[in-house]
Write a protein that holds these residues in place. Structure first.
Motif, PDB file in Angstrom:
ATOM      1  N   CYS A   1       0.774  -1.208  -0.021  1.00 33.42           N
ATOM      2  CA  CYS A   1       0.169  -0.012   0.134  1.00 33.42           C
ATOM      3  C   CYS A   1       0.831   1.370  -0.150  1.00 33.42           C
ATOM      4  O   CYS A   1       0.284   2.412  -0.468  1.00 33.42           O
ATOM      5  CB  CYS A   1      -0.880  -0.076   1.182  1.00 33.42           C
ATOM      6  N   TRP A   2       2.003   1.198   0.603  1.00 31.57           N
ATOM      7  CA  TRP A   2       3.049   2.356   0.565  1.00 31.57           C
ATOM      8  C   TRP A   2       3.503   2.635  -0.633  1.00 31.57           C
ATOM      9  O   TRP A   2       3.308   3.841  -1.211  1.00 31.57           O
ATOM     10  CB  TRP A   2       4.158   2.032   1.686  1.00 31.57           C
ATOM     11  N   PHE A   3       3.640   1.730  -1.526  1.00 25.42           N
ATOM     12  CA  PHE A   3       3.903   2.018  -3.149  1.00 25.42           C
ATOM     13  C   PHE A   3       2.932   2.397  -3.634  1.00 25.42           C
ATOM     14  O   PHE A   3       3.056   3.266  -4.567  1.00 25.42           O
ATOM     15  CB  PHE A   3       4.731   0.577  -3.594  1.00 25.42           C
ATOM     16  N   ALA A   4       1.738   1.866  -3.493  1.00 28.05           N
ATOM     17  CA  ALA A   4       0.494   2.320  -4.257  1.00 28.05           C
ATOM     18  C   ALA A   4       0.210   4.014  -3.673  1.00 28.05           C
ATOM     19  O   ALA A   4      -0.305   4.725  -4.835  1.00 28.05           O
ATOM     20  CB  ALA A   4      -0.738   1.507  -3.738  1.00 28.05           C
ATOM     21  N   GLY A   5       0.606   4.135  -2.589  1.00 25.87           N
ATOM     22  CA  GLY A   5       0.383   5.675  -2.325  1.00 25.87           C
ATOM     23  C   GLY A   5       1.256   6.446  -2.903  1.00 25.87           C
ATOM     24  O   GLY A   5       0.728   7.698  -3.470  1.00 25.87           O
ATOM     25  N   LEU A   6       2.739   6.038  -2.970  1.00 26.31           N
ATOM     26  CA  LEU A   6       3.619   7.105  -3.696  1.00 26.31           C
ATOM     27  C   LEU A   6       3.032   7.067  -5.157  1.00 26.31           C
ATOM     28  O   LEU A   6       3.291   7.959  -5.949  1.00 26.31           O
ATOM     29  CB  LEU A   6       4.795   6.106  -3.669  1.00 26.31           C
ATOM     30  N   LEU A   7       2.651   6.083  -5.923  1.00 24.47           N
ATOM     31  CA  LEU A   7       2.433   5.963  -7.261  1.00 24.47           C
ATOM     32  C   LEU A   7       1.038   6.864  -7.532  1.00 24.47           C
ATOM     33  O   LEU A   7       1.015   7.711  -8.380  1.00 24.47           O
ATOM     34  CB  LEU A   7       2.082   4.743  -7.811  1.00 24.47           C
ATOM     35  N   SER A   8       0.154   6.974  -6.580  1.00 21.63           N
ATOM     36  CA  SER A   8      -1.005   7.680  -6.638  1.00 21.63           C
ATOM     37  C   SER A   8      -0.795   9.269  -6.604  1.00 21.63           C
ATOM     38  O   SER A   8      -1.183  10.062  -7.171  1.00 21.63           O
ATOM     39  CB  SER A   8      -2.058   7.414  -5.408  1.00 21.63           C
ATOM     40  N   PHE A   9       0.026   9.629  -5.561  1.00 21.14           N
ATOM     41  CA  PHE A   9       0.570  11.040  -5.536  1.00 21.14           C
ATOM     42  C   PHE A   9       1.144  11.335  -6.787  1.00 21.14           C
ATOM     43  O   PHE A   9       1.130  12.650  -7.068  1.00 21.14           O
ATOM     44  CB  PHE A   9       1.305  11.174  -4.294  1.00 21.14           C
TER      45      PHE A   9
END
Length: 455
Positions: free
Chosen positions: A199-207
């Motif tokens: 989820c941390w990688f998904a958050g970085l990608l989303s931002f």
């Protein structure tokens, strides 16, 4: 001035936070380190002055400001001062300039006093970390005196001080954003690796995607609303150049060679810098005196075309609150708070900002024999930040606030009005280009100088 005195009770909270060195702690303090609490209180002084400046430009305040002797036409007078300025036109402009002049003098004074303070054993460190009530009285005294400065060339001269100071402060804002982006990316990547949570990688990608989407949307809107087929050549050049530069830094940030020496660099930082660059571009274009190339936000929303104002028309009413000014204040508040509590691990940024976080010994607040919890003096061996540079940073922030609240208008004492100017446009654009260059340097410096420590 009534607003300034009315907020005196709020400023007294600073003395409850930090009565003397070492500072007293309360529940709202986010850190028990003396250095952090001190920076927070000085930042509170700056935010207090900003709040007073905002109040002074609110509609209706000109009625109260007329009561200041010699301040504007129609007000009371004192011997030796001619009050010839029209209150209805530039009363907010005058009050903001004087309030920010007082804050700038206050912080510049402390910047000069604190030069070459090495540790908390220096007697001047006690002045830095205490005596808050007296500091507040000094700020009030300078503010009162600033409102009695005769007009003359004061506004014109201080305008150019504001332009130069704001140029430097925009660069500092960009440095802080670069540092924030690096810290953000490093923390989230470490969390993802330690917890094995994607989820941390998904958050970085989303931002990252969000930042690029907003930046690209801004470019499209700029071409649509801030350019004309047969005009606005400067705007076309500005938008195109900054778009190209943003693409370049994005590509460079993910090159294999850069990733080897800068493992924490990536598209998140590049996307945030690109978005900030587009904001600076927009802010610059809103200062173009050519109304065909600089439509007001109201005209864009209501779909009303803007035309050139005839030369014999009365001066246009000053628009104090506009979208780019509000965004600028939000970014300013974020950077000011971040500069007060930051703890960077980036050596390049620490050198640029004159900070060496982690050099002092931290710890939890200690409880004395009187039962009062006090801050830990974490600077007995060496200061964790340059006192002088921190105050100089707040000095520049005061000038930036002055220019932001007055929309970078240039004073015109002959017509008693305020007008946009091209120098403000070029100052903002050149600061964006220099800022992009600084970010590019943080990427390629470890590659050019492999023997130096840039971690």
């Amino acid at each position: 001035m009534g607003a300034c005195l009315a907020l005196c009770s709020l400023a007294s909270c600073a003395s409850c936070l930090c009565g003397s060195a070492p500072c007293l702690l309360c529940g709202c303090c986010p850190s028990s380190n003396n250095s952090t609490v001190t920076r927070l209180v000085f930042s509170f002084f700056l935010l207090l002055g900003t709040m007073v400046s905002v109040i002074m430009i609110l509609p209706g305040m000109e009625t109260q400001l007329r009561k200041i002797p010699g301040f504007c036409q129609g007000g009371t007078t004192i011997p030796g001062i001619e009050n010839h300025v029209n209150c209805d036109v530039i009363v907010g402009y005058k009050s903001v300039y004087r309030m920010c002049f007082a804050m700038a003098c206050f912080f510049f004074l402390f910047s000069a006093i604190m030069i070459r303070v090495r540790n908390s054993k220096d007697p001047r460190a006690a002045i830095q970390n205490g005596f808050w009530f007296f500091k507040f009285l000094i700020l009030i005294g300078i503010t009162v005196g600033a409102f009695f400065i005769p007009d003359g060339t004061f506004h014109t001269v201080w305008f150019y001080f504001g332009v130069v100071g704001s140029f430097i402060f925009i660069l500092i804002q960009l440095i802080l954003l670069i540092d924030f982006a690096y810290s953000w990316n490093k923390i989230w990547v470490e969390n993802a690796e330690e917890t094995d949570n994607k989820c941390w990688f998904a958050g970085l990608l989303s931002f990252t995607v969000l930042h690029y989407a907003l930046a690209f949307t801004a470019v499209v809107l700029f071409y649509v609303y801030y350019t004309q087929t047969d005009d606005c050549t400067e705007h076309k050049v500005f938008i195109s150049l900054n778009l190209i530069f943003c693409i370049i830094i994005s590509i460079v940030s993910i090159l294999p060679k850069i990733q080897e020496v800068q493992p924490h660099s990536g598209l998140l930082q590049a996307s945030l810098i690109s978005l900030y660059t587009m904001y600076v571009t927009w802010s610059a274009m809103t200062n173009n005196p050519n109304r065909k190339c600089n439509p007001s936000l109201l005209s864009l929303v209501s779909n009303v075309s803007t035309t050139e104002i005839p030369g014999n028309s009365p001066p246009e009413r000053v628009q104090w609150w506009d979208a780019q000014g509000i965004v600028g204040l939000i970014i300013f508040l974020f950077c000011t708070l971040y500069a007060s509590i930051r703890s960077s691990s980036n050596a390049q940024v620490n050198k640029l900002m004159q900070t060496e976080e982690g050099r002092g010994s931290g710890g939890e607040g200690s409880v004395g024999e009187d039962g009062i919890r006090r801050a830990v003096d974490n600077e007995e061996e060496a200061v964790s930040y340059s006192y002088s540079f921190f105050h100089f940073h707040l000095f520049l922030a005061s000038l930036y606030i002055m220019m932001t609240l007055t929309n970078w208008y240039q004073p015109d004492t002959t017509t008693q009005s305020m007008q946009s100017s091209m120098p403000a446009v070029w100052v903002k654009m050149s600061s964006s280009w220099l800022g992009l260059g600084l970010y590019l340097w943080t990427l390629i410096a470890p590659l050019i100088f492999p023997d130096r420590d840039f971690s």
